[in-house]
Design a protein around this motif. Structure first.
Motif, short mmCIF file in Angstrom:
data_model
loop_
_atom_site.label_atom_id
_atom_site.label_comp_id
_atom_site.label_asym_id
_atom_site.label_seq_id
_atom_site.Cartn_x
_atom_site.Cartn_y
_atom_site.Cartn_z
N CYS A 69 0.83 -1.20 0.00
CA CYS A 69 0.00 0.00 0.00
C CYS A 69 0.87 1.25 0.00
O CYS A 69 0.55 2.24 -0.67
N GLN A 70 1.97 1.20 0.73
CA GLN A 70 2.87 2.36 0.76
C GLN A 70 3.47 2.61 -0.62
O GLN A 70 3.54 3.76 -1.08
N LYS A 71 3.88 1.53 -1.31
CA LYS A 71 4.45 1.66 -2.64
C LYS A 71 3.42 2.18 -3.63
O LYS A 71 3.71 3.03 -4.48
N LYS A 72 2.20 1.68 -3.52
CA LYS A 72 1.12 2.09 -4.41
C LYS A 72 0.79 3.58 -4.22
O LYS A 72 0.47 4.29 -5.19
N ALA A 73 0.88 4.04 -2.99
CA ALA A 73 0.52 5.43 -2.68
C ALA A 73 1.66 6.42 -2.93
O ALA A 73 1.44 7.63 -2.92
N TRP A 74 2.88 5.90 -3.16
CA TRP A 74 4.04 6.78 -3.24
C TRP A 74 3.95 7.87 -4.30
O TRP A 74 4.30 9.03 -4.01
#
Length: 208
Positions: free
Chosen positions: A43-48
């Motif tokens: 999720c963190q990577k997707k939101a970056w």
């Protein structure tokens, strides 16, 4: 920032998929800015891509806040409003009917610093709610903080609940343990609209 619900939801749900603690999510913060909140590395990577520019801005804002932060000011603000915060917490946690709730949950109040001559006016209250007493709410070392609070429990005291006031710009917080006992529970008036009442008192600078 005028909408209180999104502001408070920033504290307890993933900023990518919106999964919350109540849905079983274990949340962690972006190490760069300490504001982005995620339930997984995916999720963190997707939101970056969306978070990248906000992350840099948050880091600058946090640095400015820390550079100008008076560590005693937030504590002084809480001391001035201790009666109001205590009354609100007693209602929010329903301590009279569920004293055991103090062991697992506390009252979180979100504030923002504002120019003021006196400590009771130093912060603007934005939102408040009941949160689990975990590392995210307490800023790390949750077990140690809860254990330290319980050590203050004296004979005749039923329990200890925690009030956490967090500055949304600096992400710094002040935590106050409050003992509760039969006379206190008998004396206070339960307030169904405790949050509205508390925020009005805090923002008016009413310290008694």
């Amino acid at each position: 920032m005028s909408d209180r619900k999104p502001l408070f939801s920033d504290f307890n749900q993933c900023h990518s998929c919106d999964k919350s603690k109540t849905q079983g999510a274990t949340l962690f913060r972006c190490a760069g800015c300490l504001f982005g909140l995620y339930c997984s590395k995916e999720c963190q990577k997707k939101a970056w891509p969306e978070h990248k520019s906000r992350c840099k801005l948050n880091q600058k804002t946090r640095k400015l806040a820390l550079d100008n932060y008076d560590s005693k000011l937030l504590s002084s603000f809480m001391d001035k409003h201790r009666v109001t915060l205590t009354a609100a917490a007693l209602s929010a946690l329903d301590i009279r009917n569920r004293p055991e709730s103090a062991k697992s949950h506390g009252l979180l109040v979100l504030v923002r610093q504002r120019p003021a001559k006196h400590a009771e006016h130093a912060y603007l209250a934005l939102d408040a709610g009941v949160v689990p007493l975990d590392d995210n709410a307490l800023g790390g070392s949750a077990d140690e903080i809860k254990e330290e609070a319980l050590e203050r429990k004296r004979t005749g005291v039923l329990g200890v609940f925690l009030i956490i006031v967090r500055d949304v710009d600096s992400n710094l917080r002040s935590i106050v343990p409050v003992e509760f006992h039969p006379p206190l529970l008998t004396a206070y008036n339960e307030r169904k609209l405790w949050k509205e009442w508390m925020i009005k008192k805090l923002n008016q600078g009413v310290s008694v």
